[in-house]
Design a protein around this motif. Structure first.
Motif, PDB file in Angstrom:
ATOM      1  N   LEU A  67       0.825  -1.203   0.000  1.00 45.19           N
ATOM      2  CA  LEU A  67       0.000   0.000   0.000  1.00 45.19           C
ATOM      3  C   LEU A  67       0.860   1.255   0.000  1.00 45.19           C
ATOM      4  CD1 LEU A  67      -2.727   1.390   0.127  1.00 45.19           C
ATOM      5  CD2 LEU A  67      -2.692   1.111   2.625  1.00 45.19           C
ATOM      6  N   GLN A  68       1.920   1.266   0.797  1.00 45.79           N
ATOM      7  CA  GLN A  68       2.795   2.434   0.841  1.00 45.79           C
ATOM      8  C   GLN A  68       3.419   2.724  -0.517  1.00 45.79           C
ATOM      9  OE1 GLN A  68       3.112   4.540   3.499  1.00 45.79           O
ATOM     10  NE2 GLN A  68       1.466   3.214   4.298  1.00 45.79           N
ATOM     11  N   GLN A  69       3.674   1.677  -1.296  1.00 49.48           N
ATOM     12  CA  GLN A  69       4.245   1.860  -2.628  1.00 49.48           C
ATOM     13  C   GLN A  69       3.254   2.466  -3.611  1.00 49.48           C
ATOM     14  OE1 GLN A  69       7.578   1.755  -2.019  1.00 49.48           O
ATOM     15  NE2 GLN A  69       7.708   0.858  -4.055  1.00 49.48           N
ATOM     16  N   MET A  70       1.977   2.439  -3.275  1.00 46.92           N
ATOM     17  CA  MET A  70       0.960   2.975  -4.179  1.00 46.92           C
ATOM     18  C   MET A  70       0.475   4.352  -3.781  1.00 46.92           C
ATOM     19  SD  MET A  70      -1.363  -0.367  -5.135  1.00 46.92           S
ATOM     20  CE  MET A  70      -1.739  -0.844  -3.438  1.00 46.92           C
ATOM     21  N   LEU A  71       1.100   4.974  -2.792  1.00 52.23           N
ATOM     22  CA  LEU A  71       0.700   6.299  -2.330  1.00 52.23           C
ATOM     23  C   LEU A  71       1.498   7.381  -3.061  1.00 52.23           C
ATOM     24  CD1 LEU A  71       0.348   5.671   1.505  1.00 52.23           C
ATOM     25  CD2 LEU A  71      -1.403   5.545  -0.288  1.00 52.23           C
ATOM     26  N   PRO A  72       0.986   8.606  -3.098  1.00 51.07           N
ATOM     27  CA  PRO A  72       1.658   9.680  -3.838  1.00 51.07           C
ATOM     28  C   PRO A  72       3.110   9.916  -3.422  1.00 51.07           C
ATOM     29  CG  PRO A  72      -0.560  10.350  -3.270  1.00 51.07           C
ATOM     30  CD  PRO A  72      -0.328   9.046  -2.580  1.00 51.07           C
ATOM     31  N   ALA A  73       3.417   9.782  -2.147  1.00 50.96           N
ATOM     32  CA  ALA A  73       4.777  10.057  -1.681  1.00 50.96           C
ATOM     33  C   ALA A  73       5.802   9.108  -2.286  1.00 50.96           C
ATOM     34  CB  ALA A  73       4.833   9.980  -0.154  1.00 50.96           C
ATOM     35  N   ALA A  74       5.356   7.936  -2.751  1.00 52.49           N
ATOM     36  CA  ALA A  74       6.285   6.929  -3.274  1.00 52.49           C
ATOM     37  C   ALA A  74       6.467   7.016  -4.788  1.00 52.49           C
ATOM     38  CB  ALA A  74       5.799   5.527  -2.905  1.00 52.49           C
ATOM     39  N   VAL A  75       5.774   7.941  -5.446  1.00 53.26           N
ATOM     40  CA  VAL A  75       5.795   8.000  -6.910  1.00 53.26           C
ATOM     41  C   VAL A  75       7.200   8.117  -7.505  1.00 53.26           C
ATOM     42  CG1 VAL A  75       5.157   9.436  -8.891  1.00 53.26           C
ATOM     43  CG2 VAL A  75       3.420   8.756  -7.231  1.00 53.26           C
ATOM     44  N   PRO A  76       8.090   9.001  -6.995  1.00 52.89           N
ATOM     45  CA  PRO A  76       9.421   9.115  -7.636  1.00 52.89           C
ATOM     46  C   PRO A  76      10.184   7.798  -7.708  1.00 52.89           C
ATOM     47  CG  PRO A  76       9.056  10.948  -6.142  1.00 52.89           C
ATOM     48  CD  PRO A  76       7.927   9.985  -5.912  1.00 52.89           C
ATOM     49  N   ASP A 144       0.964   9.191 -12.583  1.00 56.22           N
ATOM     50  CA  ASP A 144       1.180   8.359 -11.400  1.00 56.22           C
ATOM     51  C   ASP A 144       0.699   9.053 -10.129  1.00 56.22           C
ATOM     52  OD1 ASP A 144       2.360   6.692 -13.233  1.00 56.22           O
ATOM     53  OD2 ASP A 144       4.070   6.204 -11.964  1.00 56.22           O
ATOM     54  N   ILE A 145       0.952  10.356 -10.053  1.00 62.74           N
ATOM     55  CA  ILE A 145       0.462  11.112  -8.893  1.00 62.74           C
ATOM     56  C   ILE A 145      -1.056  11.052  -8.833  1.00 62.74           C
ATOM     57  CG2 ILE A 145       0.133  13.455  -7.995  1.00 62.74           C
ATOM     58  CD1 ILE A 145       2.811  12.461  -7.217  1.00 62.74           C
ATOM     59  N   GLY A 146      -1.705  11.197  -9.992  1.00 61.09           N
ATOM     60  CA  GLY A 146      -3.166  11.155 -10.024  1.00 61.09           C
ATOM     61  C   GLY A 146      -3.720   9.814  -9.595  1.00 61.09           C
ATOM     62  N   VAL A 147      -3.169   8.736 -10.144  1.00 59.63           N
ATOM     63  CA  VAL A 147      -3.655   7.398  -9.796  1.00 59.63           C
ATOM     64  C   VAL A 147      -3.349   7.082  -8.333  1.00 59.63           C
ATOM     65  CG1 VAL A 147      -3.348   4.941 -10.242  1.00 59.63           C
ATOM     66  CG2 VAL A 147      -3.486   6.545 -12.154  1.00 59.63           C
ATOM     67  N   ALA A 148      -2.146   7.436  -7.879  1.00 57.26           N
ATOM     68  CA  ALA A 148      -1.783   7.191  -6.483  1.00 57.26           C
ATOM     69  C   ALA A 148      -2.688   7.967  -5.531  1.00 57.26           C
ATOM     70  CB  ALA A 148      -0.320   7.572  -6.250  1.00 57.26           C
ATOM     71  N   SER A 149      -3.079   9.166  -5.923  1.00 62.53           N
ATOM     72  CA  SER A 149      -3.977   9.966  -5.077  1.00 62.53           C
ATOM     73  C   SER A 149      -5.348   9.315  -4.976  1.00 62.53           C
ATOM     74  CB  SER A 149      -4.100  11.384  -5.645  1.00 62.53           C
ATOM     75  OG  SER A 149      -2.853  12.046  -5.618  1.00 62.53           O
ATOM     76  N   LEU A 161       2.304  14.640  -0.853  1.00 64.79           N
ATOM     77  CA  LEU A 161       3.093  14.511  -2.072  1.00 64.79           C
ATOM     78  C   LEU A 161       4.551  14.240  -1.728  1.00 64.79           C
ATOM     79  CD1 LEU A 161       1.623  17.489  -4.130  1.00 64.79           C
ATOM     80  CD2 LEU A 161       1.098  15.061  -4.384  1.00 64.79           C
ATOM     81  N   PRO A 162       5.317  13.694  -2.672  1.00 67.41           N
ATOM     82  CA  PRO A 162       6.755  13.485  -2.413  1.00 67.41           C
ATOM     83  C   PRO A 162       7.446  14.821  -2.196  1.00 67.41           C
ATOM     84  CG  PRO A 162       6.226  13.131  -4.736  1.00 67.41           C
ATOM     85  CD  PRO A 162       4.928  13.234  -4.015  1.00 67.41           C
ATOM     86  N   ASP A 163       8.494  14.821  -1.372  1.00 70.39           N
ATOM     87  CA  ASP A 163       9.197  16.081  -1.156  1.00 70.39           C
ATOM     88  C   ASP A 163       9.869  16.523  -2.454  1.00 70.39           C
ATOM     89  OD1 ASP A 163      12.194  15.301  -1.192  1.00 70.39           O
ATOM     90  OD2 ASP A 163      11.357  13.887   0.249  1.00 70.39           O
ATOM     91  N   PHE A 164      10.164  17.818  -2.530  1.00 73.96           N
ATOM     92  CA  PHE A 164      10.641  18.415  -3.776  1.00 73.96           C
ATOM     93  C   PHE A 164      11.923  17.751  -4.278  1.00 73.96           C
ATOM     94  CE2 PHE A 164      13.159  21.625  -6.061  1.00 73.96           C
ATOM     95  CZ  PHE A 164      12.267  21.929  -7.090  1.00 73.96           C
ATOM     96  N   GLY A 165      12.864  17.515  -3.378  1.00 70.24           N
ATOM     97  CA  GLY A 165      14.133  16.918  -3.781  1.00 70.24           C
ATOM     98  C   GLY A 165      13.957  15.536  -4.379  1.00 70.24           C
ATOM     99  N   GLN A 166      13.100  14.720  -3.761  1.00 74.56           N
ATOM    100  CA  GLN A 166      12.860  13.370  -4.267  1.00 74.56           C
ATOM    101  C   GLN A 166      12.153  13.418  -5.619  1.00 74.56           C
ATOM    102  OE1 GLN A 166      14.205  10.877  -3.017  1.00 74.56           O
ATOM    103  NE2 GLN A 166      13.101   8.994  -3.527  1.00 74.56           N
ATOM    104  N   ALA A 167      11.225  14.360  -5.760  1.00 72.89           N
ATOM    105  CA  ALA A 167      10.523  14.490  -7.036  1.00 72.89           C
ATOM    106  C   ALA A 167      11.487  14.883  -8.151  1.00 72.89           C
ATOM    107  CB  ALA A 167       9.409  15.517  -6.915  1.00 72.89           C
TER     108      ALA A 167
END
Length: 287
Positions: A67-76, A144-149, A161-167
């Protein structure tokens, strides 16, 4: 670069982008990659998560990790995993078709005999491919951000959302990997002077040859220095540096080189492939 040369480059880039936009194969390749990206990154994982079964298509991850892999923060870290092999293969096809089809259709002969200069014409094609890669990476990231959201909302999870540096790291990683494979395809298209052979050779290299060479390197140490810096190794290691979970990796994702070493290798390959394409088309007789 003179003012006229810059105008020729911009005109060539605009013409090439117009040609690509009106080419059905262009949209089919890009659409296929977006679809594969969403399917393997989210659809299969969501089916595995909702069914409560840990399976090979979810790499055997427990439900919470899945589940954590499918959340917006994990997109990058997620959207780059399929780029090393599957996304790279599709973009190699695009590069090979873009340059190679010009020989088969006779358009290179027409363009290079009527103007602009050969350098401007081919550079325009290379620049247009680079712009397409950058746009594709941004579109894939946004999709990916849209689907994860949507998944996060349906499961009452955080929409952070993922932090700026990771994005930024994810976007740079995606652009470097796909850009390298696209220009590799362009170079093969120029070498083969046609799309069919170029696509075949490129796919054999991406899907077969490099894997075989890395297998040989495991038992024959002297060639490891070469196999550790092949294009696919650099791309796979770059994607591997973005992984955030332990477990079986996506095919093509490696941990042989560090992120810095991978980025340097990919940058060198991009420069060599672009320069090689320019040199070949410029030096060859179009007859």
């Amino acid at each position: 670069m003179t003012g006229q040369a810059m105008k020729d480059l911009l005109a060539s880039t605009g013409a090439e982008l117009l040609r690509l936009r009106k080419w059905p194969a262009f949209w089919i390749i890009l659409g296929t990659w977006i679809l594969l990206n969403l399917t393997f990154s989210y659809l299969f994982n969501y089916l595995a998560y909702s069914s409560g079964e840990s399976s090979r298509m979810s790499n055997g991850l427990p439900k919470d990790a899945l589940l954590q892999q499918m959340l917006p923060a994990a997109v990058p870290g997620v959207f780059t995993q399929g780029m090393a092999m599957f996304g790279g293969a599709l973009m190699l096809i695009l590069g090979a078709l873009t340059i190679g089809s010009g020989y088969g259709w006779g358009t290179w002969k027409t363009v290079l005999t009527q103007g602009p200069s050969r350098v401007s014409a081919v550079a325009g094609a290379v620049v247009s491919l680079a712009l397409v890669v950058i746009a594709l990476v941004y579109v894939a990231f946004a999709a990916d951000i849209g689907v994860a959201s949507m998944i996060a909302v349906s499961q009452s999870q955080s929409l952070a959302l993922p932090d700026f540096g990771q994005a930024v790291n994810g976007i740079i990683t995606g652009a470097a990997i796909l850009g390298m494979w696209t220009l590799a395809g362009a170079l093969i298209g120029a070498i083969a002077r046609g799309p069919a052979l170029a696509v075949g050779l490129g796919l054999v290299w991406v899907l077969v040859v490099e894997n075989l060479l890395r297998g040989v390197a495991a038992i024959f140490e002297p060639i490891r220095m070469i196999t550790d810096h092949l294009p696919g190794t650099a791309a796979g290691s770059m994607a591997g540096a973005m992984r955030t979970v332990q477990g079986p990796a996506t095919p093509g994702v490696l941990d042989i080189l560090s992120r810095t070493e991978s980025l340097i290798a990919l940058t060198v390959y991009v420069a060599v492939f672009a320069a090689g394409t320019l040199w070949l088309v410029r030096r060859r007789d179009m007859a």
